[in-house]
Write a protein that holds these residues in place. Sequence first.
Motif, PDB file in Angstrom:
ATOM      1  N   GLU A 191     -55.468  87.354  88.679  1.00 29.52           N
ATOM      2  CA  GLU A 191     -54.965  88.724  88.622  1.00 29.52           C
ATOM      3  C   GLU A 191     -54.947  89.236  87.191  1.00 29.52           C
ATOM      4  OE1 GLU A 191     -51.219  89.025  90.509  1.00 29.52           O
ATOM      5  OE2 GLU A 191     -51.948  88.417  92.492  1.00 29.52           O
ATOM      6  N   GLY A 192     -54.764  88.346  86.251  1.00 27.06           N
ATOM      7  CA  GLY A 192     -54.740  88.728  84.847  1.00 27.06           C
ATOM      8  C   GLY A 192     -54.602  87.484  83.986  1.00 27.06           C
ATOM      9  N   PHE A 193     -54.808  87.651  82.698  1.00 33.30           N
ATOM     10  CA  PHE A 193     -54.688  86.545  81.755  1.00 33.30           C
ATOM     11  C   PHE A 193     -53.361  86.664  81.006  1.00 33.30           C
ATOM     12  CE2 PHE A 193     -59.298  87.135  82.239  1.00 33.30           C
ATOM     13  CZ  PHE A 193     -59.679  85.842  82.558  1.00 33.30           C
ATOM     14  N   ASN A 194     -52.880  85.530  80.546  1.00 31.41           N
ATOM     15  CA  ASN A 194     -51.619  85.473  79.819  1.00 31.41           C
ATOM     16  C   ASN A 194     -51.865  85.223  78.338  1.00 31.41           C
ATOM     17  OD1 ASN A 194     -50.060  85.665  82.249  1.00 31.41           O
ATOM     18  ND2 ASN A 194     -50.526  83.501  82.627  1.00 31.41           N
ATOM     19  N   ARG A 195     -50.900  85.611  77.527  1.00 26.08           N
ATOM     20  CA  ARG A 195     -50.969  85.300  76.104  1.00 26.08           C
ATOM     21  C   ARG A 195     -51.051  83.782  75.926  1.00 26.08           C
ATOM     22  NH1 ARG A 195     -47.343  84.149  71.989  1.00 26.08           N
ATOM     23  NH2 ARG A 195     -47.999  84.838  69.904  1.00 26.08           N
ATOM     24  N   LEU A 196     -51.855  83.331  74.995  1.00 28.82           N
ATOM     25  CA  LEU A 196     -52.123  81.937  74.672  1.00 28.82           C
ATOM     26  C   LEU A 196     -53.173  81.304  75.571  1.00 28.82           C
ATOM     27  CD1 LEU A 196     -48.537  80.495  74.009  1.00 28.82           C
ATOM     28  CD2 LEU A 196     -50.025  81.741  72.447  1.00 28.82           C
ATOM     29  N   GLU A 197     -53.655  82.050  76.581  1.00 32.70           N
ATOM     30  CA  GLU A 197     -54.649  81.469  77.483  1.00 32.70           C
ATOM     31  C   GLU A 197     -56.033  81.478  76.822  1.00 32.70           C
ATOM     32  OE1 GLU A 197     -55.907  81.677  82.210  1.00 32.70           O
ATOM     33  OE2 GLU A 197     -54.445  83.084  81.370  1.00 32.70           O
ATOM     34  N   GLU A 198     -56.751  80.362  76.990  1.00 33.25           N
ATOM     35  CA  GLU A 198     -58.085  80.227  76.409  1.00 33.25           C
ATOM     36  C   GLU A 198     -59.100  80.848  77.364  1.00 33.25           C
ATOM     37  OE1 GLU A 198     -60.318  76.830  73.743  1.00 33.25           O
ATOM     38  OE2 GLU A 198     -59.052  76.208  75.417  1.00 33.25           O
ATOM     39  N   VAL A 199     -59.997  81.668  76.828  1.00 31.59           N
ATOM     40  CA  VAL A 199     -60.966  82.396  77.644  1.00 31.59           C
ATOM     41  C   VAL A 199     -62.329  82.385  76.959  1.00 31.59           C
ATOM     42  CG1 VAL A 199     -59.238  83.936  78.664  1.00 31.59           C
ATOM     43  CG2 VAL A 199     -60.388  84.595  76.523  1.00 31.59           C
ATOM     44  N   ASP A 200     -63.353  82.753  77.733  1.00 33.48           N
ATOM     45  CA  ASP A 200     -64.655  83.098  77.186  1.00 33.48           C
ATOM     46  C   ASP A 200     -64.797  84.609  77.266  1.00 33.48           C
ATOM     47  OD1 ASP A 200     -65.247  80.416  76.893  1.00 33.48           O
ATOM     48  OD2 ASP A 200     -66.360  80.272  78.767  1.00 33.48           O
ATOM     49  N   ALA A 201     -65.266  85.218  76.187  1.00 31.22           N
ATOM     50  CA  ALA A 201     -65.420  86.673  76.144  1.00 31.22           C
ATOM     51  C   ALA A 201     -66.901  87.022  76.021  1.00 31.22           C
ATOM     52  CB  ALA A 201     -64.651  87.255  74.960  1.00 31.22           C
ATOM     53  N   LEU A 202     -67.349  87.967  76.844  1.00 31.18           N
ATOM     54  CA  LEU A 202     -68.738  88.418  76.800  1.00 31.18           C
ATOM     55  C   LEU A 202     -68.896  89.398  75.641  1.00 31.18           C
ATOM     56  CD1 LEU A 202     -71.478  88.228  78.187  1.00 31.18           C
ATOM     57  CD2 LEU A 202     -70.794  90.161  79.634  1.00 31.18           C
ATOM     58  N   TYR A 203     -69.638  88.953  74.604  1.00 29.67           N
ATOM     59  CA  TYR A 203     -69.717  89.708  73.355  1.00 29.67           C
ATOM     60  C   TYR A 203     -71.038  89.383  72.678  1.00 29.67           C
ATOM     61  CZ  TYR A 203     -68.356  91.238  68.617  1.00 29.67           C
ATOM     62  OH  TYR A 203     -68.303  91.852  67.388  1.00 29.67           O
ATOM     63  N   ASN A 204     -71.729  90.415  72.189  1.00 32.72           N
ATOM     64  CA  ASN A 204     -73.006  90.208  71.506  1.00 32.72           C
ATOM     65  C   ASN A 204     -73.956  89.324  72.307  1.00 32.72           C
ATOM     66  OD1 ASN A 204     -72.397  91.856  69.375  1.00 32.72           O
ATOM     67  ND2 ASN A 204     -72.003  90.212  67.906  1.00 32.72           N
ATOM     68  N   GLU A 205     -74.089  89.634  73.589  1.00 31.70           N
ATOM     69  CA  GLU A 205     -75.070  89.017  74.495  1.00 31.70           C
ATOM     70  C   GLU A 205     -74.759  87.577  74.877  1.00 31.70           C
ATOM     71  OE1 GLU A 205     -77.021  91.130  75.591  1.00 31.70           O
ATOM     72  OE2 GLU A 205     -77.089  92.659  74.064  1.00 31.70           O
ATOM     73  N   GLY A 206     -73.574  87.071  74.516  1.00 30.80           N
ATOM     74  CA  GLY A 206     -73.237  85.691  74.846  1.00 30.80           C
ATOM     75  C   GLY A 206     -71.770  85.544  75.196  1.00 30.80           C
ATOM     76  N   TRP A 207     -71.396  84.344  75.597  1.00 33.59           N
ATOM     77  CA  TRP A 207     -70.010  84.019  75.909  1.00 33.59           C
ATOM     78  C   TRP A 207     -69.399  83.268  74.739  1.00 33.59           C
ATOM     79  CZ3 TRP A 207     -67.528  86.061  79.942  1.00 33.59           C
ATOM     80  CH2 TRP A 207     -68.276  86.527  81.030  1.00 33.59           C
ATOM     81  N   TRP A 208     -68.333  83.821  74.155  1.00 32.85           N
ATOM     82  CA  TRP A 208     -67.685  83.254  72.971  1.00 32.85           C
ATOM     83  C   TRP A 208     -66.271  82.802  73.331  1.00 32.85           C
ATOM     84  CZ3 TRP A 208     -70.308  83.750  68.095  1.00 32.85           C
ATOM     85  CH2 TRP A 208     -71.496  84.494  68.167  1.00 32.85           C
ATOM     86  N   VAL A 209     -65.911  81.592  72.939  1.00 31.88           N
ATOM     87  CA  VAL A 209     -64.588  81.061  73.277  1.00 31.88           C
ATOM     88  C   VAL A 209     -63.537  81.655  72.343  1.00 31.88           C
ATOM     89  CG1 VAL A 209     -64.885  79.023  71.809  1.00 31.88           C
ATOM     90  CG2 VAL A 209     -63.221  78.987  73.664  1.00 31.88           C
TER      91      VAL A 209
END
Length: 313
Positions: free
Chosen positions: A245-263
């Motif tokens: 439903e949503g992400f929490n503060r301190l949660e580790e994610v991958d973000a779609l940025y500059n054509e790739g997935w960045w941790v």
Amino acid sequence: MGSEEQFREGMLVEVCSDDSDLRGAWFIATVIKAFNKRNKKVQIQYHTLTVDEKGTKPLKEFVLMVNLRPLPPREKDYNFKMNDEVDAYYNDGWWEGFVTMEKEGDRFVVYFRGSKEEIEFGKSDLRLHREWVSADASWLPPLFGEEAPFTMLDVSTSSKLEIDQNKNLSKLEVNFDEGMHVEVSSDEDGFVGAWFTAIVVKAVGENKFLVEYQTLRTDDETELLKEEVDALHIRPPPPESPQVEGFNRLEEVDALYNEGWWVGVISKVLGDSRYIVYFRENNEEIEFEQAQLRVHQDWMNGKWIRTSEALML
């Protein structure tokens, strides 16, 4: 016990640095002042880093929680082998690398992605690489003989599960067949820490593959970029995790940025399904919509594992 209370005064810890020259290394230190709620930091004193040329005055620093972890466990005896992910003791710290050659006399050659170097080490200067999962206060992988706190995931029809009875661990061996969808990492400056989607074109040698990226194009923008990569820079795409439903503060994610997935790590929840994500590699914070984020999972020793929470501010 909360993450702030975990690092008490006098406790031995390992510290990573955001300094570009020290990135990728962990240094042993002692906590001299516990978590400070005002500046959100812990003060530590290094054991091997000093502020003077003679090496007589230990370096003291205030560091963020995300840069701290307990001392990792270590097997009393382990027979390292090709492609083992290891930490090597070098230049006063532990640096992550991969075993690329076994030599006589319990000596091994280790490749470091960050510096693109291969260096020879004795067995006593190596340890198996582990990740600290703060949410569970556990190490992955655990010491041999302990039950692993994660499950195997079916990542492709070409995967083959093999059980190593001697080590009491499950190992997932993946064949990167022609046409298989994969993710590829790079050691080039500006791309470290990102994974890009690609398709395997063909195998071009032992543990080497020609891949065609799905988001990166050639310099003239006329066609998709093709590149040869080795087995250390390729992995299956992560399995789909349950929708959140949503992400929490301190949660580790991958973000779609500059054509790739960045941790990265969620540093602030803005509302309306928008978040601020902190990237340790370049010490940046960037705003994202939830649709641009996915749960972070690590591909370690042929297994997908999920670290649901990271230490942060």
